[in-house]
Design an enzyme around this catalytic site. Structure first.
Site, PDB file in Angstrom:
ATOM      1  N   VAL A 106     100.685  -5.428  25.664  1.00 21.81           N
ATOM      2  CA  VAL A 106     100.133  -6.731  25.303  1.00 21.81           C
ATOM      3  C   VAL A 106      99.190  -6.658  24.109  1.00 21.81           C
ATOM      4  CG1 VAL A 106      98.078  -6.702  26.794  1.00 21.81           C
ATOM      5  CG2 VAL A 106      99.278  -8.861  26.384  1.00 21.81           C
ATOM      6  N   TYR A 107      98.705  -5.472  23.747  1.00 20.34           N
ATOM      7  CA  TYR A 107      97.791  -5.363  22.610  1.00 20.34           C
ATOM      8  C   TYR A 107      98.532  -5.725  21.325  1.00 20.34           C
ATOM      9  CZ  TYR A 107      94.751  -2.600  25.740  1.00 20.34           C
ATOM     10  OH  TYR A 107      93.972  -2.161  26.792  1.00 20.34           O
ATOM     11  N   SER A 108      98.103  -6.827  20.722  1.00 20.14           N
ATOM     12  CA  SER A 108      98.733  -7.342  19.492  1.00 20.14           C
ATOM     13  C   SER A 108     100.246  -7.492  19.664  1.00 20.14           C
ATOM     14  CB  SER A 108      98.408  -6.451  18.295  1.00 20.14           C
ATOM     15  OG  SER A 108      97.035  -6.486  18.003  1.00 20.14           O
ATOM     16  N   GLN A 109     100.647  -7.891  20.879  1.00 21.26           N
ATOM     17  CA  GLN A 109     102.053  -8.155  21.191  1.00 21.26           C
ATOM     18  C   GLN A 109     102.974  -6.996  20.783  1.00 21.26           C
ATOM     19  OE1 GLN A 109     103.618 -11.270  22.773  1.00 21.26           O
ATOM     20  NE2 GLN A 109     101.592 -10.773  23.574  1.00 21.26           N
TER      21      GLN A 109
END
Length: 346
Positions: A60-63
């Site tokens: 989920v970090y920066s998609q």
């Protein structure tokens, strides 16, 4: 740099872990940091040179961009895959669809493939559930993770941001199914946020789980730069005061940290991290950075050795207030102390 076994495994991880939430800087995570590839390469190199063998990221970090940058940094530095312990996470939304989030079998299976592709690897050393999904039975999640371990896509599994009872229930299910068990818990823990000591730490000690600490500086609060309404306008807490901190108690902790830092010729942040490294239940502390000087300061915390008196001072100013049933357990525990404390036979 010291190395600790991860839970009940033979896998040894460095006491500091490089966090990559600052990599990418897209969407919601832009305020965390906007570290691009060249900068990420430099941060990873400095970490490895200091003895770090553990890297933590999340889909989920920066998609997904953080995973992509992390994987490319490992390649750019020519690191041997077996020398890097790579951890990532699954649970958060990776699309607009109703099933593009959570810990269902479908989402986990879809996302592990995507993470492997972005990281450029054929396996993930530690695959962690990023949060509790009330819509998915724990048994479904446990079975899906066990399949990934048996297939070789994942070596070990862990969990983040769960309550003690939820972790304990999952461990019971794993034992009943003879499935891969959680080996680690990733939780928020700082000298100004010791809440997990009430339930999570006793559970982890009893079950042999490792503790990975996230946000060891409370998003910069323990640097001391946010006191009295001041602070770095570019800092994370200037945008969002997360994790929450009781600043009345927090100021007292900072008052205690500052003279200790001065005595050691160290920063307040280094003493805050060093305090965590002195806690026996801590396996690895995740440190992230937007700049090289921030990372260098955090890495230097491994060189700080706190005295018993200093640890006692910090414990006294930061300890949790008594809360039921903890105080009752302590009281009634004295009934059996005379038996437990008997000296061994000569």
């Amino acid at each position: 740099m010291r190395y600790n076994p991860l839970g009940r495994t033979g896998l040894f991880v460095s006491e500091l872990c490089l966090g990559t939430m600052t990599f990418g800087g897209e969407g919601f995570f832009a305020y965390m940091g906007q570290v691009k590839q060249d900068e990420a390469d430099a941060l990873l190199k400095a970490s490895v040179d200091a003895g770090v063998n553990f890297i933590d990221t999340a889909n989920v970090y920066s998609q997904g961009l953080s995973e992509q940058i992390t994987g490319q940094a490992i390649k750019n530095l020519g690191l041997r895959r077996e020398d890097v312990i790579l951890a990532t996470k699954v649970m958060g939304p990776m699309g607009d669809g109703l099933n593009s989030r959570g810990t269902s079998r479908g989402h986990i299976m879809d996302q592990v493939k995507a993470s492997l592709t972005r990281l450029g690897t054929d396996h993930i050393d530690l695959y962690q559930i990023h949060g509790f999904d009330a819509a998915t039975p724990i048994e479904e999640t446990v079975r899906a993770l066990d399949d990934l371990v048996r297939q070789g896509h994942v070596r070990y599994v862990g969990v983040s941001n769960w309550a003690a009872w939820q972790v304990a229930k999952a461990l019971g299910i794993s034992e009943r199914l003879n499935a891969a068990r959680f080996q680690s818990v990733q939780s928020y823990y700082t000298i100004v946020g010791r809440d997990l000591e009430r339930e999570l730490v006793p559970m982890m000690n009893a079950e042999g789980l490792g503790l990975m600490v996230w946000s060891p500086l409370a998003a910069g609060y323990l640097s001391g730069k946010y006191r009295d309404g001041d602070g770095d306008s570019d800092g994370r807490r200037a945008t969002r005061a997360f994790p929450p901190v009781d600043e009345v108690r927090g100021d007292k902790v900072l008052d205690a940290l500052e003279p200790i830092a001065k005595a050691h010729g160290a920063s307040v942040a280094q003493i805050a991290i060093a305090w965590l490294l002195h806690q026996p239940h801590v396996t690895s502390v995740i440190v992230g950075a937007k700049r090289q000087d921030q990372l260098d300061d955090n890495l230097a915390a491994t060189k700080v050795v706190l005295s018993a008196d200093e640890l006692a001072t910090l414990d006294a100013v930061s300890k949790l207030p008594a809360e039921y049933p903890g105080w009752m357990l302590d009281l009634q525990g004295t009934y059996r102390d005379n038996v437990l404390k008997q000296p061994p036979r000569g």
